[in-house]
Design a protein around this motif. Structure first.
Motif, PDB file in Angstrom:
ATOM      1  N   THR A  68       0.831  -1.206   0.000  1.00 36.07           N
ATOM      2  CA  THR A  68       0.000   0.000   0.000  1.00 36.07           C
ATOM      3  C   THR A  68       0.862   1.252   0.000  1.00 36.07           C
ATOM      4  OG1 THR A  68      -1.834  -1.103   1.109  1.00 36.07           O
ATOM      5  CG2 THR A  68      -1.750   1.286   1.278  1.00 36.07           C
ATOM      6  N   LEU A  69       1.898   1.266   0.850  1.00 35.44           N
ATOM      7  CA  LEU A  69       2.780   2.425   0.924  1.00 35.44           C
ATOM      8  C   LEU A  69       3.501   2.657  -0.406  1.00 35.44           C
ATOM      9  CD1 LEU A  69       4.290   1.891   4.478  1.00 35.44           C
ATOM     10  CD2 LEU A  69       2.759   3.728   3.783  1.00 35.44           C
ATOM     11  N   THR A  70       4.103   1.613  -0.929  1.00 36.32           N
ATOM     12  CA  THR A  70       4.858   1.770  -2.173  1.00 36.32           C
ATOM     13  C   THR A  70       3.937   2.076  -3.344  1.00 36.32           C
ATOM     14  OG1 THR A  70       4.768  -0.644  -2.474  1.00 36.32           O
ATOM     15  CG2 THR A  70       6.711   0.262  -1.393  1.00 36.32           C
ATOM     16  N   THR A  71       2.779   1.426  -3.402  1.00 38.77           N
ATOM     17  CA  THR A  71       1.842   1.669  -4.491  1.00 38.77           C
ATOM     18  C   THR A  71       1.256   3.073  -4.404  1.00 38.77           C
ATOM     19  OG1 THR A  71       1.264  -0.666  -4.574  1.00 38.77           O
ATOM     20  CG2 THR A  71      -0.255   0.861  -5.616  1.00 38.77           C
ATOM     21  N   GLY A  72       0.903   3.524  -3.194  1.00 41.51           N
ATOM     22  CA  GLY A  72       0.312   4.849  -3.035  1.00 41.51           C
ATOM     23  C   GLY A  72       1.240   5.948  -3.501  1.00 41.51           C
ATOM     24  N   ILE A  73       2.514   5.859  -3.132  1.00 41.54           N
ATOM     25  CA  ILE A  73       3.472   6.886  -3.527  1.00 41.54           C
ATOM     26  C   ILE A  73       3.635   6.915  -5.045  1.00 41.54           C
ATOM     27  CG2 ILE A  73       5.898   7.583  -3.381  1.00 41.54           C
ATOM     28  CD1 ILE A  73       5.896   6.422  -0.531  1.00 41.54           C
ATOM     29  N   ARG A  75       1.532   5.866  -7.315  1.00 42.51           N
ATOM     30  CA  ARG A  75       0.301   6.277  -7.996  1.00 42.51           C
ATOM     31  C   ARG A  75       0.101   7.783  -7.897  1.00 42.51           C
ATOM     32  NH1 ARG A  75      -3.613   4.245 -10.521  1.00 42.51           N
ATOM     33  NH2 ARG A  75      -2.857   2.142 -10.147  1.00 42.51           N
ATOM     34  N   VAL A  76       0.355   8.352  -6.737  1.00 41.93           N
ATOM     35  CA  VAL A  76       0.239   9.807  -6.616  1.00 41.93           C
ATOM     36  C   VAL A  76       1.211  10.494  -7.566  1.00 41.93           C
ATOM     37  CG1 VAL A  76       0.596  11.762  -5.070  1.00 41.93           C
ATOM     38  CG2 VAL A  76      -0.637   9.753  -4.265  1.00 41.93           C
ATOM     39  N   ASN A  77       2.443  10.004  -7.644  1.00 39.19           N
ATOM     40  CA  ASN A  77       3.418  10.583  -8.567  1.00 39.19           C
ATOM     41  C   ASN A  77       2.942  10.506 -10.004  1.00 39.19           C
ATOM     42  OD1 ASN A  77       5.151  11.220  -6.490  1.00 39.19           O
ATOM     43  ND2 ASN A  77       6.421   9.390  -6.722  1.00 39.19           N
ATOM     44  N   SER A  78       2.360   9.371 -10.389  1.00 35.37           N
ATOM     45  CA  SER A  78       1.921   9.202 -11.772  1.00 35.37           C
ATOM     46  C   SER A  78       0.787  10.162 -12.116  1.00 35.37           C
ATOM     47  CB  SER A  78       1.487   7.752 -12.006  1.00 35.37           C
ATOM     48  OG  SER A  78       0.332   7.437 -11.252  1.00 35.37           O
ATOM     49  N   VAL A  79      -0.184  10.309 -11.208  1.00 32.76           N
ATOM     50  CA  VAL A  79      -1.324  11.182 -11.485  1.00 32.76           C
ATOM     51  C   VAL A  79      -0.897  12.646 -11.518  1.00 32.76           C
ATOM     52  CG1 VAL A  79      -3.562  11.973 -10.634  1.00 32.76           C
ATOM     53  CG2 VAL A  79      -2.988   9.544 -10.565  1.00 32.76           C
ATOM     54  N   VAL A  80      -0.092  13.062 -10.550  1.00 32.98           N
ATOM     55  CA  VAL A  80       0.362  14.449 -10.511  1.00 32.98           C
ATOM     56  C   VAL A  80       1.192  14.777 -11.747  1.00 32.98           C
ATOM     57  CG1 VAL A  80       1.811  16.095  -9.260  1.00 32.98           C
ATOM     58  CG2 VAL A  80       0.259  14.590  -8.006  1.00 32.98           C
ATOM     59  N   ALA A  81       2.067  13.853 -12.167  1.00 32.18           N
ATOM     60  CA  ALA A  81       2.856  14.097 -13.376  1.00 32.18           C
ATOM     61  C   ALA A  81       1.954  14.241 -14.589  1.00 32.18           C
ATOM     62  CB  ALA A  81       3.845  12.950 -13.586  1.00 32.18           C
ATOM     63  N   GLY A  82       0.932  13.414 -14.705  1.00 31.26           N
ATOM     64  CA  GLY A  82       0.006  13.522 -15.833  1.00 31.26           C
ATOM     65  C   GLY A  82      -0.761  14.823 -15.828  1.00 31.26           C
ATOM     66  N   ALA A 151      -5.375   8.756  -2.029  1.00 29.69           N
ATOM     67  CA  ALA A 151      -4.149   8.107  -1.576  1.00 29.69           C
ATOM     68  C   ALA A 151      -4.016   8.177  -0.054  1.00 29.69           C
ATOM     69  CB  ALA A 151      -2.944   8.759  -2.248  1.00 29.69           C
ATOM     70  N   VAL A 152      -4.318   9.345   0.516  1.00 27.04           N
ATOM     71  CA  VAL A 152      -4.206   9.496   1.968  1.00 27.04           C
ATOM     72  C   VAL A 152      -5.203   8.600   2.688  1.00 27.04           C
ATOM     73  CG1 VAL A 152      -4.524  11.107   3.877  1.00 27.04           C
ATOM     74  CG2 VAL A 152      -3.251  11.815   1.856  1.00 27.04           C
ATOM     75  N   VAL A 153      -6.439   8.564   2.189  1.00 24.08           N
ATOM     76  CA  VAL A 153      -7.451   7.696   2.803  1.00 24.08           C
ATOM     77  C   VAL A 153      -7.011   6.236   2.729  1.00 24.08           C
ATOM     78  CG1 VAL A 153      -9.801   6.809   2.574  1.00 24.08           C
ATOM     79  CG2 VAL A 153      -9.379   9.267   2.462  1.00 24.08           C
ATOM     80  N   GLY A 154      -6.469   5.830   1.574  1.00 24.41           N
ATOM     81  CA  GLY A 154      -6.007   4.457   1.443  1.00 24.41           C
ATOM     82  C   GLY A 154      -4.892   4.117   2.395  1.00 24.41           C
ATOM     83  N   LEU A 155      -3.926   5.055   2.550  1.00 20.90           N
ATOM     84  CA  LEU A 155      -2.819   4.811   3.468  1.00 20.90           C
ATOM     85  C   LEU A 155      -3.299   4.771   4.913  1.00 20.90           C
ATOM     86  CD1 LEU A 155      -0.103   7.126   1.872  1.00 20.90           C
ATOM     87  CD2 LEU A 155      -0.244   4.640   1.713  1.00 20.90           C
ATOM     88  N   LEU A 156      -4.118   5.766   5.303  1.00 22.31           N
ATOM     89  CA  LEU A 156      -4.620   5.796   6.675  1.00 22.31           C
ATOM     90  C   LEU A 156      -5.496   4.591   6.982  1.00 22.31           C
ATOM     91  CD1 LEU A 156      -5.478   9.583   7.144  1.00 22.31           C
ATOM     92  CD2 LEU A 156      -3.496   8.314   8.008  1.00 22.31           C
ATOM     93  N   PHE A 157      -6.232   4.126   5.993  1.00 22.02           N
ATOM     94  CA  PHE A 157      -7.091   2.960   6.194  1.00 22.02           C
ATOM     95  C   PHE A 157      -6.262   1.755   6.612  1.00 22.02           C
ATOM     96  CE2 PHE A 157      -9.635  -0.690   4.994  1.00 22.02           C
ATOM     97  CZ  PHE A 157     -10.913  -0.323   5.370  1.00 22.02           C
TER      98      PHE A 157
END
Length: 415
Positions: A68-73, A75-82, A151-157
């Motif tokens: 979750t930690l590695t995937t969340g980081i 995924r956020v990078n990919s969306v922000v870059a796009g 992403a934050v909700v997923g990590l906190l969950f």
């Protein structure tokens, strides 16, 4: 009607057994996290239907906390870059066929540069979705906000509801693999004291080759278990759990390779001795008993490496030692019988010698001393790699503990 009642009685037991299924856990956790992310995004985003947040949470929440930690980081990078690429293009050109091609090319290149790994297509998808809307500027930043919310909700969950540890599931997979190998060895033992058609021997060889697929499935379960103990507060000795299971699977994989060679030897012997026994009756019975002992030793080894409680581990180790002793004694008996037979009739002596050597290799891999040595070496190697990869973090851990550095193998209980 009776069948319906019986099915209803079995339903609770089936539900309990499915409760620990990774697919069931993933489904429940992802649904809850995505719904929660949507509720939060409704309060913080100006979009009437902020679906990016639940989509991100759905993709971020994985079975284990580490993934979750590695995937969340990533995924956020990919969306922000796009989104940033789309904002830049929107200031220069509109949406045309050639601008779409350029934005896809730029997004895929940017995904490689920011190292989002498997989420490289997500960069292009995010850029295209943002570029295709009318109010690009506002929508772009809303999409970034929704992505961060998901992403934050997923990590906190996963921090609040800590994912389960899948060590037990991986252990069951290892034991199932050992039992399949045991059944194959018993089947091979049944054919050594009677005339064996080449087709039957070849069938055992094909079955031994199919063990590679079983090993791949166990390896996937083990990788999930390794991820589940990383950063997991429920596990104190995560490294020890990972190394014990991994070295155990490595040993079974070597035994599976030797088992395939053993099946090949028996197949070649069946080709040479058509319409006759592979071995004389006395030798065949002894070899069948030897293979039965080796089969039981494989299962005892699997039980040992997957046992977590120290008292149970001692009992499993004692049982493995007994099986190894019995197999060793029977192996010596078989060696003497084969030597007497070869001295009288040296036909295919090389195949009979290979058969004995292959059994020796399996027993050597399962030996407790051999296992302990490999385990200590692997623990030391893992600790050394961690120190080399994160020297400052390792120094901080040692300072916080207030203890002198010690080898990981020193924490390993004795045989």
């Amino acid at each position: 009607m009776r069948d319906v009642r019986e099915s209803l009685r079995e339903l609770p037991a089936e539900l309990v057994s499915r409760r620990r299924d990774p697919a069931v856990v993933q489904t429940v956790r992802s649904t809850a996290a995505a719904t929660l992310a949507y509720v939060v995004a409704l309060q913080l985003s100006s979009e009437p239907a902020p679906l990016t947040a639940p989509l991100t949470a759905l993709l971020v929440v994985q079975v284990t906390l580490y993934s979750t930690l590695t995937t969340g980081i990533r995924r956020v990078n990919s969306v922000v870059a796009g989104v940033l690429i789309a904002v830049g293009f929107s200031e220069l050109v509109g949406l045309t066929w050639w601008s779409l091609g350029l934005i896809i090319l730029a997004s895929l290149i940017a995904g490689r540069i920011v190292r989002v790994d498997e989420f490289v297509p997500e960069v292009a998808i995010s850029a295209m979705l943002v570029l295709g809307v009318t109010r690009v500027g506002a929508t772009a930043w809303d999409r970034v906000l929704e992505t961060l919310i998901g992403a934050v909700v997923g990590l906190l969950f996963n921090f609040v509801f800590v994912p389960p540890v899948w060590v037990g599931t991986a252990g069951e997979s290892i034991q199932d693999l050992a039992r399949r190998m045991r059944r194959l060895l018993l089947s091979m033992g049944e054919q050594v004291s009677s005339p064996t058609p080449v087709e039957r021997a070849a069938a055992r060889l094909h079955e031994a080759r199919r063990l590679d697929n079983d090993i791949a499935e166990v390896d996937a379960a083990l990788r999930q278990a390794e991820d589940s103990v990383r950063f997991n507060p429920r596990v104190k000795e995560g490294l020890l759990h990972r190394v014990v299971l991994r070295t155990g699977l490595d040993t079974l994989e070597i035994c599976a390779v030797v088992l395939r060679v053993l099946a090949r030897t028996l197949t070649d012997l069946a080709k040479e001795r058509r319409n006759e026994d592979l071995f004389p009756p006395e030798v065949g019975v002894a070899i069948e008993e030897l293979l039965a002992h080796v089969a039981d030793t494989l299962v005892s080894f699997a039980v040992l490496v997957t046992t977590q409680v120290s008292e149970s581990a001692e009992a499993a180790e004692s049982r493995l030692a007994g099986e190894l002793a019995a197999a060793g004694a029977k192996r010596q008996e078989v060696a003497e019988l084969l030597l007497e037979g070869i001295q009288r009739h040296p036909r295919q002596w090389q195949l009979q010698g290979a058969l004995l050597a292959e059994i020796d290799r399996i027993l050597d891999e399962l030996d407790t001393d051999h296992r302990t040595q490999r385990l200590m070496e692997e623990l030391d190697r893992s600790v050394r790699e961690q120190h080399e990869r994160h020297p400052r973090l390792s120094a901080l851990r040692q300072w916080l503990r207030g203890k002198r550095p010690r080898r990981a193998a020193d924490r390993l209980p004795g045989p």
